[in-house]
Design an enzyme around this catalytic site. Structure first.
Site, PDB file in Angstrom:
ATOM      1  N   ASP A 133     -13.337  34.273   8.127  1.00 39.40           N
ATOM      2  CA  ASP A 133     -12.355  34.171   7.044  1.00 39.40           C
ATOM      3  C   ASP A 133     -11.642  32.837   7.198  1.00 39.40           C
ATOM      4  O   ASP A 133     -11.381  32.380   8.318  1.00 39.40           O
ATOM      5  CB  ASP A 133     -11.342  35.310   7.090  1.00 39.40           C
ATOM      6  CG  ASP A 133     -10.397  35.271   5.891  1.00 39.40           C
ATOM      7  OD1 ASP A 133     -10.791  35.759   4.822  1.00 39.40           O
ATOM      8  OD2 ASP A 133      -9.288  34.729   6.033  1.00 39.40           O
ATOM      9  N   GLU A 185      -8.363  30.250   5.703  1.00 37.98           N
ATOM     10  CA  GLU A 185      -7.180  29.995   4.883  1.00 37.98           C
ATOM     11  C   GLU A 185      -7.222  28.529   4.476  1.00 37.98           C
ATOM     12  O   GLU A 185      -7.591  27.666   5.290  1.00 37.98           O
ATOM     13  CB  GLU A 185      -5.894  30.311   5.658  1.00 37.98           C
ATOM     14  CG  GLU A 185      -5.787  31.750   6.128  1.00 37.98           C
ATOM     15  CD  GLU A 185      -5.837  32.764   4.998  1.00 37.98           C
ATOM     16  OE1 GLU A 185      -5.398  32.426   3.881  1.00 37.98           O
ATOM     17  OE2 GLU A 185      -6.314  33.885   5.235  1.00 37.98           O
ATOM     18  N   HIS A 197      -3.510  37.869   5.178  1.00 35.14           N
ATOM     19  CA  HIS A 197      -3.668  36.484   4.730  1.00 35.14           C
ATOM     20  C   HIS A 197      -3.562  35.503   5.891  1.00 35.14           C
ATOM     21  O   HIS A 197      -3.206  34.336   5.696  1.00 35.14           O
ATOM     22  CB  HIS A 197      -2.662  36.123   3.636  1.00 35.14           C
ATOM     23  CG  HIS A 197      -2.921  36.802   2.327  1.00 35.14           C
ATOM     24  ND1 HIS A 197      -4.053  36.559   1.575  1.00 35.14           N
ATOM     25  CD2 HIS A 197      -2.209  37.751   1.651  1.00 35.14           C
ATOM     26  CE1 HIS A 197      -4.016  37.311   0.486  1.00 35.14           C
ATOM     27  NE2 HIS A 197      -2.916  38.042   0.503  1.00 35.14           N
TER      28      HIS A 197
END
Length: 605
Positions: free
Chosen positions: A55, A57, A199
């Site tokens: 993942d 950001e 997040h």
């Protein structure tokens, strides 16, 4: 990969590429009756497959423009976490406030973090991509796009691993009746994953790994136990699909267009293919998973093939048939006549208006646009560069006190109250017309300078709005100028080699007038004369616009610009403006950006 350069195989006979007994188009369905294979045919068990769940950001949604701020990854095998990786990354670009608000990652946190050229090799070393390793992400095109763009920017080789998208797999395995949506947080709650997304990259990678574990459990309940079976996994064909396989029996093995029709003869769907028989057959197999197309197949009573000599002819015929018949199951190109245009009106005090029709009225047109919003964005860019009036009411004769707030802001000369003469106003209108049809540098300079000022003032959201307006204008200007250039040519003949043959096309005012394939041994002069003599007579379009829909002319432009194409005959000059929008291609942010054109195959789609 087999000898034909295709890494797909017959799902019933996985050792036989392009099995003659069970030919596939795309990917063939798994056999309806399970068959016990030999041990060397079982493939890689899911329990022995290493999944690297990643993942990212970022500072924004677009690779190449935005930067990576954090990488998190989890290596999983047989449901167990083997190792974890996490690091902040210095994107060398400002972290927008909304990103800090969403992720908690601030500018101060990334200023001391390693740059991407250090963090990226560390992640790749952690992943250790091999033949039994699969890269996993939720909405994989986003994460893979950023990783590929970072590799390309810093000269790092992208290992091109197999990719599994848990979002697309979840849409297939978890019905909408079970969950409200397929967001990562929703699926994590549905599967009871202990690690919930926050997040932050590592937390979200852990949550994705938990969702993957739940999805694999559902796959096993459907008899999918190996990675190879997961790659080939599709929903089973519907009874309507299986019951209409006979519709493909009479379809020829040739390039062309196919039309699905209902019992009354109405067109349901129009498509094209280099092999009509193979493509039509695919609609009756499990490789066809689109719900609306499965519904269409259930209504179809016949398939009408239209054999074409060349691929470009097939593409043009498809576009024309869709525009003419408007088949209900085609989503694209059905209503080209409804596309919006930006018009600089032909009146004493011209203004910019979004219209749906191009007329031969002396006005200047820009477009067509994909939608009204894009046309309005381009209009805003022109308004920023030129002080044109924005009111739509009559302004002659002038009336005292009629000026709006734009006049006080210096954005309009107030011709409505006589503060600006027609001659003074014409200077600005003529400059806008030149920007729409030729030299766009005045718009680029004005908007770019404003974007730079906003960026210096840290007003990044406003800067992005103006950047997108400039992009919309340049994209439309480049398209219009290319279409006008070819539309102004009364007659053009070109040839392109295709294997041992040659494809020839006659293009007149941007419309395909004739097309043919010349075989070895043919007399090229006689073939050319016959093709030109039988070509359609095409009158000039409105102004210098093409005598065809924009999609058809763009199709011809792609063909003409392909490698190996040679011009045989051309009347008049075929040129684009020297200061045109093509020179600013780097400022045009298309939906299909360069990094997206080489996206990996996203499995389970």
């Amino acid at each position: 990969m087999n000898a034909l350069g295709d890494d797909r195989v017959c799902a019933k006979h996985p050792r036989v590429p392009r099995c003659p007994e069970h030919p596939y188009a795309g990917v063939v369905a798994q056999p309806r009756h399970p068959v016990q294979g030999a041990f060397d045919e079982l493939g890689t068990p899911l329990a022995a497959t290493t999944f690297v769940v990643v993942d990212l950001e970022t500072t924004g949604p677009r690779p190449g423009e935005a930067g990576i701020t954090e990488i998190g990854a989890v290596r999983v095998r047989d449901g167990r976490v083997l190792d974890e990786f996490g690091t902040l990354v210095n994107p060398r670009t400002p972290v927008p406030p909304f990103v800090t608000l969403l992720t908690g990652i601030s500018q101060a946190m990334v200023d001391s973090a390693p740059p991407v050229e250090t963090a990226l090799p560390a992640f790749l070393e952690f992943a250790g991509f091999g033949p039994d390793t699969v890269l996993v992400a939720h909405n994989a095109p986003f994460d893979v796009g950023f990783l590929k763009a970072a590799c390309a920017a810093h000269g790092t080789r992208w290992p091109s691993p197999a990719v599994l998208d848990t979002l697309r797999l979840a849409r297939r395995l978890v019905a909408r009746g079970e969950v409200a949506n397929h967001k990562l947080g929703t699926l994590a709650g549905f599967f009871g994953v202990a690690d919930r997304p926050t997040h932050r990259a590592l937390d979200d990678a852990r949550a994705t790994a938990g969702v993957l574990r739940g999805l694999i459990g559902r796959l096993r309940s459907r008899g999918v136990d190996t990675w190879e079976e997961l790659r080939a996994f599709r929903s089973a064909p519907t009874p309507a699909q299986r019951g209409r396989r006979h519709l493909a029996d009479s379809i020829p093995d040739a390039p062309g267009v196919y039309v699905f029709e209902d019992a009354s003869g109405a067109s349901l769907y129009v498509g094209k293919s280099v092999n009509l028989r193979t493509r039509v057959r695919s609609y009756f197999t499990a490789s066809e998973t689109r719900p609306r197309i499965r519904e269409m197949v259930g209504l179809a009573e016949r398939v009408t093939p239209i054999v074409c000599d060349t691929a470009v002819e097939a593409e043009v015929r498809e576009l024309r048939l869709i525009a003419e018949r408007k088949p209900p199951y085609n989503r694209r190109s059905r209503n080209p006549e409804r596309a919006p245009w930006l018009k600089l009106t032909a009146e004493t005090f011209p203004r910019l208006a979004v219209v749906r029709e191009v007329r031969d009225d002396g006005a200047c047109y820009l477009g067509p646009f994909p939608g009204t919003r894009a046309a309005e964005s381009a209009r805003d860019a022109l308004h920023h560069a030129f002080p044109l009036r924005r009111c739509s009411h009559r302004i002659t004769p002038p009336r005292r006190g009629a000026a709006c707030a734009l006049a006080g802001m210096g954005r309009c000369g107030a011709p409505c109250e006589g503060a600006q003469s027609p001659a003074e106003y014409t200077v600005h209108a003529a400059a806008a017309a030149r920007a729409m049809t030729g030299d766009v540098s005045s718009v680029v300079e004005a908007v770019s300078a404003h974007v730079a000022t906003l960026a210096r003032e840290l007003r990044y959201e406003e800067a992005a709005v103006h950047r997108d307006r400039l992009s919309a204008f340049l994209g439309a200007a480049a398209r219009t100028q290319r279409l006008r250039a070819l539309g102004a040519v009364p007659h053009l003949v070109a040839a392109r080699p295709v294997g041992d043959d040659w494809e020839l096309c006659v293009v007149r005012h941007g419309r395909l007038a004739a097309s043919g394939r010349m075989r070895p041994g043919s007399d090229p002069r006689a073939f050319l004369r016959a093709l030109v003599a039988t070509a359609e007579t095409v009158p000039a379009g409105t102004g210098s616009l093409p005598r065809a829909d924009a999609a058809e002319t763009e199709c011809l432009l792609r063909w003409l610009e392909s490698p190996g194409t040679r011009l045989l005959e051309v009347e008049r000059d075929w040129v684009c403006p020297v200061g045109g929008a093509e020179r600013y291609r780097h400022l045009i942010h298309r939906h299909a950006t360069p990094w997206a054109q080489n996206q990996p195959e996203i499995l389970t789609d």
